[in-house]
Design a protein around this motif. Structure first.
Motif, short mmCIF file in Angstrom:
data_model
loop_
_atom_site.label_atom_id
_atom_site.label_comp_id
_atom_site.label_asym_id
_atom_site.label_seq_id
_atom_site.Cartn_x
_atom_site.Cartn_y
_atom_site.Cartn_z
N LEU A 396 0.86 -1.19 0.00
CA LEU A 396 0.00 0.00 0.00
C LEU A 396 0.89 1.23 0.00
O LEU A 396 1.41 1.66 1.03
CB LEU A 396 -0.92 -0.01 1.22
N THR A 397 1.06 1.84 -1.16
CA THR A 397 2.01 2.96 -1.29
C THR A 397 1.34 4.27 -1.64
O THR A 397 1.99 5.32 -1.60
CB THR A 397 3.05 2.62 -2.38
N ASN A 398 0.06 4.26 -1.97
CA ASN A 398 -0.60 5.48 -2.43
C ASN A 398 -1.74 5.91 -1.50
O ASN A 398 -2.84 6.20 -1.94
CB ASN A 398 -1.14 5.31 -3.86
N LEU A 399 -1.49 5.90 -0.21
CA LEU A 399 -2.52 6.29 0.75
C LEU A 399 -2.28 7.71 1.22
O LEU A 399 -1.14 8.10 1.51
CB LEU A 399 -2.51 5.35 1.96
N ASP A 400 -3.36 8.52 1.29
CA ASP A 400 -3.20 9.84 1.90
C ASP A 400 -3.12 9.68 3.41
O ASP A 400 -3.34 8.59 3.96
CB ASP A 400 -4.36 10.76 1.51
N HIS A 401 -2.81 10.76 4.09
CA HIS A 401 -2.50 10.64 5.52
C HIS A 401 -3.72 10.21 6.33
O HIS A 401 -3.60 9.38 7.24
CB HIS A 401 -1.98 11.98 6.04
N ASP A 402 -4.92 10.75 6.04
CA ASP A 402 -6.12 10.38 6.81
C ASP A 402 -6.45 8.90 6.63
O ASP A 402 -6.78 8.20 7.59
CB ASP A 402 -7.31 11.24 6.37
N THR A 403 -6.37 8.42 5.38
CA THR A 403 -6.62 7.01 5.14
C THR A 403 -5.59 6.14 5.84
O THR A 403 -5.90 5.10 6.43
CB THR A 403 -6.61 6.72 3.62
N PHE A 404 -4.32 6.57 5.78
CA PHE A 404 -3.26 5.85 6.45
C PHE A 404 -3.50 5.80 7.96
O PHE A 404 -3.29 4.77 8.60
CB PHE A 404 -1.92 6.54 6.14
N HIS A 405 -3.98 6.91 8.53
CA HIS A 405 -4.27 6.95 9.97
C HIS A 405 -5.35 5.94 10.35
O HIS A 405 -5.24 5.24 11.37
CB HIS A 405 -4.71 8.36 10.36
N ARG A 406 -6.42 5.82 9.53
CA ARG A 406 -7.48 4.85 9.82
C ARG A 406 -6.97 3.43 9.68
O ARG A 406 -7.36 2.53 10.45
CB ARG A 406 -8.67 5.10 8.88
N THR A 446 7.69 -0.11 4.81
CA THR A 446 7.91 1.33 4.92
C THR A 446 6.81 2.05 4.16
O THR A 446 6.62 1.82 2.97
CB THR A 446 9.28 1.73 4.38
N MET A 447 6.06 2.91 4.85
CA MET A 447 4.95 3.62 4.24
C MET A 447 5.16 5.11 4.41
O MET A 447 5.51 5.59 5.49
CB MET A 447 3.63 3.19 4.90
N THR A 448 4.94 5.86 3.32
CA THR A 448 5.18 7.30 3.30
C THR A 448 3.89 8.03 2.97
O THR A 448 3.16 7.65 2.04
CB THR A 448 6.25 7.64 2.26
N THR A 449 3.58 9.06 3.76
CA THR A 449 2.45 9.93 3.48
C THR A 449 2.95 11.38 3.41
O THR A 449 4.16 11.64 3.48
CB THR A 449 1.39 9.81 4.58
N GLN A 450 2.01 12.31 3.29
CA GLN A 450 2.39 13.72 3.19
C GLN A 450 3.06 14.22 4.45
O GLN A 450 3.75 15.24 4.42
CB GLN A 450 1.15 14.58 2.90
N LYS A 451 2.87 13.53 5.60
CA LYS A 451 3.38 14.03 6.87
C LYS A 451 4.55 13.23 7.42
O LYS A 451 4.96 13.43 8.55
CB LYS A 451 2.25 14.05 7.90
N GLY A 452 5.08 12.30 6.63
CA GLY A 452 6.25 11.58 7.10
C GLY A 452 6.27 10.13 6.66
O GLY A 452 5.46 9.68 5.84
N THR A 453 7.21 9.38 7.22
CA THR A 453 7.44 7.98 6.84
C THR A 453 7.38 7.12 8.09
O THR A 453 7.92 7.49 9.14
CB THR A 453 8.80 7.82 6.16
#
Length: 466
Positions: A396-406, A446-453
Motif C-alpha cells: 500500500l504505497t498510495n494512501l493519503d494521511h487520513d486514510t493511512f491513519h485509519r 515502509t509507508m510514506t504519506t504527506q506528513k512523514g514515513t
C-alpha cells in the motif's frame, strides 16, 4: 389442530407430597444405578445407597417401603419378587428432576466456541464421509446446537432479570454491567463473522442425503428417528439460514441490552445518590467554631463558610478612571455610587436595547456541508483501505494521511486482540462497518504519506466491509 405428547398426571406427583425429598432421593438412587447399567434393586440396596446420593438422615424400613410402594403406585417403579426397577415413566421423571436442578443452578452463556464447533461440524459434513462418520458428526452437531440454544435462552432470561433488578447492590451492579457489556460487544462482533460461514455451509449440504446416510450409519430403520433429525435441521436453519435468521434477533436483543444496562445504571445511580445531610454539616461547622481561639478566627471561618463578604461591584467604575491608579487597593479609592435599583433588583437603571436575533441559516448550511464532507472523506477512506483479498501492508504505497491513519488504527486494534488457532488476529471498527484479518509476515514495511514515513514489521491484512 396442534397436539403435544401427553404427560401422565402422576409423573411428578412425588414432588408435591410431604415425603417429596425422600421420594426424590429414592428415585435418584434408581437413576444412578440405571446409569451404571444396574436395572433392578432390592429395598436393602436402596437403603445402602441413599447416602451415596446425598441423603444424610436415617430412614426406617417402613418409611422406605412406603416410598417404594408410592412410586410403584404412580407408575414410576415396577416390582417383581421384591426387586424394583425404573419404568419408562420413572426414567422420564428422573430426567425431569435432573434437568430442573441443572437449570436452577446454572447460568446461561453466549459462547463463540460453540458457534465455531457448529461451523466446524458443518464443514466436515460438507465433505464426502462414510455413513458412520456422517452419523457421529451429525449427532455432535445437534449436541452443540442444543447447547447453543439452551445457553442463549438461559442467558437472555438472566439478562432480562438483571435489567429488572433495580434493588441490587450498586457496586455489584456496576461490576456486572461492565463485564456484561464487554461480553455482549465481543459476542456480537464474533457472531457477525461466524453467522455467514454457518449459513453458507448449511446451504451447501443436501439435507435428505445426509440424514439417510446418518440413519444407515446408525443401523436404524424406524422413521421416528429420521423425523427427529428433520426437526433438528429445521431448528438449525431457523437460527442461521432462514430470512431473517434468529441470530439477528439475538444480535438486536444484545444491542438493546447494552443500551438498557447503561440506562438502568444511570437511573440507579441517580436514585441512590446520598442526599446532603445539612444537620451533620452544621454540627461539624459548630465544632470548628468551638475550636477557634480568637474572634478574628471565628469571623474568618464565618466568611469562609457562608461567603458573606462586603459587596464589591467590580463592573462599576469612577467617572474618570484615569485618576485612579490601577495598582491602588480598592479600599483606598473613593467610593462609587451604586444605583438603588441595583441594590433592590440586581439590575442597573440603564438597560440596553434587546439584541437582534441572529440568523443561523448560514451556520446550519455550513454545518451540513461540513458533515457531508466528513462523510465523503470517511467513505473514500474506507474504499481505499478495503482490499479484495489478503495483501501485504508494504504494497500500500498510495494512501493519503487520513486514510493511512485509519488503517493504522485498524492494525492496532487487531494487534491488541488474541490470535486464533491459525495465528490470525481479527478486529473491527467501533461502528462495526469494517473488519480486518491480520497475520504476521516476514519482512519490513515502509509507508510514506504527506506528513512523514513510518517503518515497521510487515503484515498480511484482509480488510472487508461487513
Amino acid at each position: 389442530m396442534t397436539t403435544f405428547p401427553p404427560v401422565p398426571a402422576d409423573l411428578f406427583r412425588f414432588t408435591t407430597t410431604d415425603q417429596a425429598e425422600l421420594h426424590i432421593a429414592v428415585l435418584r438412587v434408581f437413576g444412578v444405578a440405571n446409569e451404571c447399567l444396574q436395572t433392578v434393586l432390592t429395598a436393602d440396596d436402596v437403603q445402602q445407597r441413599l447416602r451415596q446420593v446425598g441423603w444424610s438422615e436415617q430412614v426406617t424400613d417402613d418409611d422406605l417401603q412406603a416410598s417404594l410402594n408410592a412410586l410403584r403406585q404412580w407408575g414410576l417403579l415396577d416390582a417383581s419378587q421384591l426387586r424394583y426397577g425404573l419404568t419408562q415413566f420413572g426414567e422420564a421423571a428422573y430426567a425431569g428432576i435432573q434437568h430442573a436442578a441443572h437449570t436452577l443452578t446454572s447460568n446461561g452463556a453466549l459462547q463463540t466456541a460453540v458457534l465455531d464447533a457448529i461451523a466446524a461440524h458443518l464443514d466436515e459434513l460438507g465433505k464426502p464421509l462414510d455413513d458412520r462418520a456422517a452419523f457421529t458428526t451429525l449427532m455432535q452437531l445437534e449436541a452443540h446446537l442444543e447447547a447453543f440454544k439452551a445457553g442463549t435462552t438461559r442467558f437472555n432470561a438472566d439478562l432480562q432479570r438483571l435489567l429488572r433488578d433495580e434493588d441490587a447492590d450498586l457496586a455489584t451492579f456496576q461490576d456486572v454491567k461492565r463485564t456484561t457489556i464487554t461480553y455482549l460487544r465481543d459476542f456480537i462482533a464474533d457472531l457477525d463473522a461466524r453467522k455467514h460461514r454457518i449459513r453458507e455451509s448449511i446451504a451447501a449440504i443436501d439435507q435428505a442425503d445426509l440424514h439417510e446416510r446418518a440413519r444407515n450409519g446408525a443401523g436404524l430403520v424406524h422413521d421416528h428417528w429420521l423425523q427427529q433429525r428433520k426437526e433438528q435441521w429445521s431448528s438449525l436453519k431457523s437460527w442461521f439460514h432462514d430470512n431473517p435468521p434468529r441470530v439477528e434477533e439475538l444480535q438486536d436483543v444484545s444491542r438493546k441490552a447494552i443500551v438498557q444496562l447503561l440506562r438502568v445504571l444511570d437511573r440507579i445511580s441517580e436514585q441512590r445518590k446520598k442526599p446532603t445531610n445539612t444537620a451533620a454539616d452544621f454540627r461539624a461547622l459548630a465544632h470548628w467554631f468551638a475550636r477557634t481561639e480568637t474572634e478574628d478566627e471565628a469571623h474568618e471561618l464565618f466568611n469562609a463558610a457562608f461567603g458573606l463578604w462586603p459587596a464589591r461591584h467590580a463592573h462599576l467604575a469612577h467617572a474618570d478612571g484615569e485618576l485612579m491608579p490601577s495598582a491602588e487597593a480598592w479600599h483606598n479609592t473613593p467610593p462609587v455610587p451604586v444605583s438603588p435599583q441595583l441594590r433592590a433588583t440586581g439590575k442597573q437603571e440603564h438597560i440596553g436595547s434587546t439584541g437582534k436575533v441572529r440568523n443561523v441559516d448560514e451556520v446550519r448550511r455550513n454545518r451540513r456541508e461540513q458533515a457531508q464532507r466528513e462523510r465523503e472523506e470517511l467513505e473514500y477512506a474506507w474504499s481505499q483501505i478495503q482490499t479484495d483479498g489478503a495483501i501485504r501492508i508494504s504494497t500500500l504505497t498510495n494512501l493519503d494521511h487520513d486514510t493511512f491513519h485509519r488503517l493504522i488504527d485498524l492494525v492496532g486494534r487487531a494487534l491488541g486482540s488474541d490470535p486464533d488457532s491459525t495465528g490470525t488476529r481479527t478486529a473491527g471498527t467501533s461502528d462495526g462497518r469494517m473488519q480486518i484479518n491480520l497475520r504476521n509476515a516476514r519482512g519490513w514495511a515502509t509507508m510514506t504519506t504527506q506528513k512523514g514515513t513510518l517503518s515497521g514489521p510487515d503484515y498480511v491484512i484482509d480488510v472487508q466491509s461487513r
